[in-house]
Structure formats: structure tokens, C-alpha cells
Enzyme design. Structure first.
Site, PDB file in Angstrom:
ATOM      1  CG  ASP A  24      -2.171   0.918   1.225  1.00 45.83           C
ATOM      2  OD1 ASP A  24      -2.265   1.556   0.183  1.00 45.83           O
ATOM      3  OD2 ASP A  24      -2.657   1.189   2.139  1.00 45.83           O
ATOM      4  N   GLY A  25       0.489   2.415  -0.686  1.00 44.23           N
ATOM      5  CA  GLY A  25       0.858   3.753  -0.365  1.00 44.23           C
ATOM      6  C   GLY A  25       1.641   4.176  -1.634  1.00 44.23           C
ATOM      7  CG  ASN A  26       2.341   1.459  -5.177  1.00 46.92           C
ATOM      8  OD1 ASN A  26       3.175   1.185  -4.423  1.00 46.92           O
ATOM      9  ND2 ASN A  26       1.705   0.628  -5.904  1.00 46.92           N
ATOM     10  CD1 TRP A  29       7.552   6.589  -2.102  1.00 45.96           C
ATOM     11  CD2 TRP A  29       7.046   7.016  -4.207  1.00 45.96           C
ATOM     12  NE1 TRP A  29       8.944   7.052  -2.685  1.00 45.96           N
ATOM     13  CE2 TRP A  29       8.484   7.074  -4.171  1.00 45.96           C
ATOM     14  CE3 TRP A  29       6.656   7.246  -5.591  1.00 45.96           C
ATOM     15  CZ2 TRP A  29       9.423   7.093  -5.221  1.00 45.96           C
ATOM     16  CZ3 TRP A  29       7.556   7.361  -6.494  1.00 45.96           C
ATOM     17  CH2 TRP A  29       8.950   7.253  -6.232  1.00 45.96           C
ATOM     18  NE  ARG A  37      -3.699   6.871  -7.794  1.00 47.73           N
ATOM     19  CZ  ARG A  37      -3.751   6.780  -6.450  1.00 47.73           C
ATOM     20  NH1 ARG A  37      -3.234   7.756  -5.432  1.00 47.73           N
ATOM     21  NH2 ARG A  37      -4.121   5.426  -6.118  1.00 47.73           N
ATOM     22  CB  SER A  70     -12.533  -8.012  -5.792  1.00 50.03           C
ATOM     23  OG  SER A  70     -12.396  -8.055  -4.471  1.00 50.03           O
ATOM     24  CG  ASN A  72      -7.481  -2.086  -6.068  1.00 55.83           C
ATOM     25  OD1 ASN A  72      -6.577  -2.855  -6.065  1.00 55.83           O
ATOM     26  ND2 ASN A  72      -7.646  -1.071  -5.161  1.00 55.83           N
TER      27      ASN A  72
HETATM   28  C1  FPP Z   1      -1.708   0.426  -3.242  1.00 61.69           C
HETATM   29  O1  FPP Z   1      -1.385   1.666  -3.614  1.00 61.69           O
HETATM   30  C2  FPP Z   1      -1.259  -0.616  -4.352  1.00 61.69           C
HETATM   31  C3  FPP Z   1      -2.015  -1.053  -5.308  1.00 61.69           C
HETATM   32  C4  FPP Z   1      -3.650  -0.744  -5.306  1.00 61.69           C
HETATM   33  C5  FPP Z   1      -1.565  -1.859  -6.317  1.00 61.69           C
HETATM   34  C6  FPP Z   1      -0.347  -2.634  -6.089  1.00 61.69           C
HETATM   35  C7  FPP Z   1       0.365  -2.766  -7.335  1.00 61.69           C
HETATM   36  C8  FPP Z   1       1.603  -2.385  -7.384  1.00 61.69           C
HETATM   37  C9  FPP Z   1       2.650  -2.818  -6.246  1.00 61.69           C
HETATM   38  C10 FPP Z   1       2.154  -2.472  -8.626  1.00 61.69           C
HETATM   39  C11 FPP Z   1       1.742  -3.513  -9.718  1.00 61.69           C
HETATM   40  C12 FPP Z   1       2.259  -4.774  -9.341  1.00 61.69           C
HETATM   41  C13 FPP Z   1       1.752  -5.856 -10.329  1.00 61.69           C
HETATM   42  C14 FPP Z   1       2.220  -7.199 -10.172  1.00 61.69           C
HETATM   43  C15 FPP Z   1       0.479  -5.564 -10.966  1.00 61.69           C
HETATM   44  P1  FPP Z   1      -2.154   2.750  -3.488  1.00 61.69           P
HETATM   45  O2  FPP Z   1      -2.624   3.185  -5.210  1.00 61.69           O
HETATM   46  O3  FPP Z   1      -3.679   2.370  -3.020  1.00 61.69           O
HETATM   47  O4  FPP Z   1      -1.908   4.022  -2.911  1.00 61.69           O
HETATM   48  P2  FPP Z   1      -2.566   5.052  -2.182  1.00 61.69           P
HETATM   49  O5  FPP Z   1      -3.229   4.488  -0.876  1.00 61.69           O
HETATM   50  O6  FPP Z   1      -1.316   5.911  -1.524  1.00 61.69           O
HETATM   51  O7  FPP Z   1      -3.157   5.795  -3.173  1.00 61.69           O
END
Ligand code: FPP
Length: 258
Positions: A24-26, A29, A37, A70, A72
Site C-alpha cells: 500500500d501507498g504507491n 508516495w 500515480r 476486487s 480496485n
Molecule cells: C496500493 O497503492 C497498491 C495497489 C492498489 C496496487 C499494488 C500494485 C503494485 C505494487 C504494482 C503493480 C504490480 C503488479 C504485479 C500489477 P495505492 O494506489 O492504493 O496507494 P495510495 O493508497 O497511496 O493511493
């Protein structure tokens, strides 16, 4: 990835057999750096790559990563398309290395809503690596635990109606054996990055006795040293599995029979 045997001496003795990771947290970040994003997700894939290597080196047998839930699908269409693209690229670019390192790839989650090219790639990854034994990487993609449990209940009902199982004999083992994770031991440790402290529909059944480590860093920052820190924290926990005395490791598949 180095061979597990070379690292056996440096691996923590209490390395969990199965680690689940909520990556979590992409987005946060990326936002903190004024980046789109997608850049956060790209860096998230790099962190995933580092983590698979490190987990193998540290002697972890099963690593389950929550890549797309599911829920997302509620995200903007462009972000969904970006995540699908990253999954395709991850498999195309990394499958050979994973296979070369003896990693078995398994996918959990529903495939029905995925495009046929993604379905073929997932099948290819599973079939190519099905005999590998160094580590199993389980990618939870279009996965939701409540859906998984409901589907297992539906299969039990179908088996009961067809006379294949006596309803009076339905138990934790028979349900666990119908989950996507059948045959996989329950997770010992679940790590979630980004500071959030919840399961978000990840491995609800399987996590009954898991230890949780919540880290304040965002997923793109996760690396081997963060993984080692989480494993050290895990090693300090006393696991009792409902009893009174600490138990060092659960009996294989004790909770679900899977
Ligand atoms: C959560 O960050 C991450 C996800 C919903 C997806 C995770 C995906 C990856 C690590 C990359 C993709 C990898 C593959 C194999 C497809 P968020 O987007 O919810 O971050 P936020 O809560 O800070 O917005």
C-alpha cells in the site's frame, strides 16, 4: 536471486514460512513527490521485484502479494488500465528470471473479468513454473477474500447436492480445501505498508493466526532491510494459536487443511 542454500547461514532462524504483503501507498508516495500515480505503481513493481528476491534469499517458502483487489475496479479507468499494463509487463519481463530461480508462480482471485491476453499470461506463468520448489510467489490479482470464501461455500453446496460430501462432515478442512489457496499453508506474517492498519479483504480466512506488522513507509520504499526488520519483529512475537504456551511453528495446514 541467489540460491537459497548460499544464504541459509544468514537467514533469520525464525523466517516465516509464508508472508503476505499488502503493498500500500504507491499513490501517496507519488503525490508526495509531485509525480503521477502511475510512477508510484511503477516504483511499486520495482519494490515487488526486490522483495521476491529478498524473500527467497531469506528462506521464505511462500510470498503472497496483494496486487489488485476486487474493489480496485472502483478506480479511474486510466489507473485500472495502467495496473493491468504493469501486471502484463511484470510477467513478460520477470517470468524467465523467476523460473530460473526456481520460483513457482500461482495466481489467486477471479479471472473472469480479466482480458483474454492477461488470462493467457497468468496461465503461462503458472504452467511454466508449476514444478519449481524454491519458493512460491502467489499473486493476488482481482482478489477479494469474501468472494473467495463465498465461492468455496458454493462449491461445498454443489458437492453436497451432488452427493460428493455429507453436509454433516463439512468442516474447516473441507472449506479450506476449496479456497483459491488450497494446498498453501496459512500466512504466518502479514505486512502492510503505508501506515494503514487493516486487512482490506485480504486472506481473511487464512489470516486467522497470522502476526501483523504495519510499517509507516510507502510500498515503493520497501526493501530487503524493511523485510528483515519485519521478520525480526515477527521472531519476537509469541504465537500461542489459542493455547497458553508459545508454539514456534504451526503444524502444516493445521488451520485449514490447505
Ligand atoms: C496500493 O497503492 C497498491 C495497489 C492498489 C496496487 C499494488 C500494485 C503494485 C505494487 C504494482 C503493480 C504490480 C503488479 C504485479 C500489477 P495505492 O494506489 O492504493 O496507494 P495510495 O493508497 O497511496 O493511493
Amino acid at each position: 536471486m541467489r540460491k537459497q542454500t548460499e544464504d541459509a547461514a544468514s537467514a533469520p532462524s525464525a523466517a516465516p514460512r509464508h508472508i503476505g504483503v499488502i503493498m500500500d501507498g504507491n499513490g501517496r508516495w507519488a503525490a508526495a513527490r509531485g509525480l503521477p500515480r502511475l510512477e508510484g505503481h511503477r516504483r511499486g513493481v520495482e519494490a515487488l521485484r526486490r522483495t521476491v528476491r529478498a524473500a527467497g534469499e531469506l528462506g521464505v517458502s511462500y510470498l503472497t502479494v496483494y496486487s489488485f483487489s476486487s474493489e480496485n475496479w472502483r478506480r479511474p479507468a486510466q489507473e485500472i488500465s495502467d495496473l493491468m499494463g504493469l501486471l502484463k509487463r511484470f510477467i513478460r519481463n520477470d517470468l524467465a528470471e523467476l523460473h530460473g530461480n526456481g520460483v513457482r508462480v500461482r495466481i489467486i482471485g477471479s479471472r473472469d473479468d480479466l482480458t483474454t491476453d492477461i488470462q493467457s499470461l497468468l496461465k503461462e506463468a503458472e504452467e511454466l513454473t508449476c514444478n519449481n520448489t524454491n519458493m512460491t510467489l502467489i499473486v493476488a490479482f482481482n482478489y477479494g477474500a469474501r468472494h473467495e470464501i463465498a465461492a468455496a461455500a458454493r462449491r461445498l453446496a454443489e458437492d453436497a447436492l451432488a452427493g460428493r460430501i455429507d453436509p454433516a462432515r463439512i468442516d474447516e478442512q473441507s472449506l479450506g480445501a476449496r479456497l483459491d489457496t488450497a494446498g498453501v499453508p496459512d500466512p504466518d506474517l502479514i505486512i502492510r505498508t503505508s501506515g494503514e492498519q487493516r486487512l482490506s479483504n485480504f486472506l481473511l480466512w487464512q489470516a486467522a493466526y497470522a502476526e501483523f506488522v504495519f510499517l509507516p513507509i510507502h510500498w515503493p520504499e520497501f526493501d530487503r532491510s524493511a523485510l528483515e526488520g519485519a521478520i525480526e519483529e515477527f521472531a519476537r512475537r509469541q504465537r500461542r494459536f489459542g493455547g497458553v504456551a508459545p508454539v514456534s511453528a504451526p503444524a502444516p495446514n493445521a488451520m485449514t487443511g490447505s
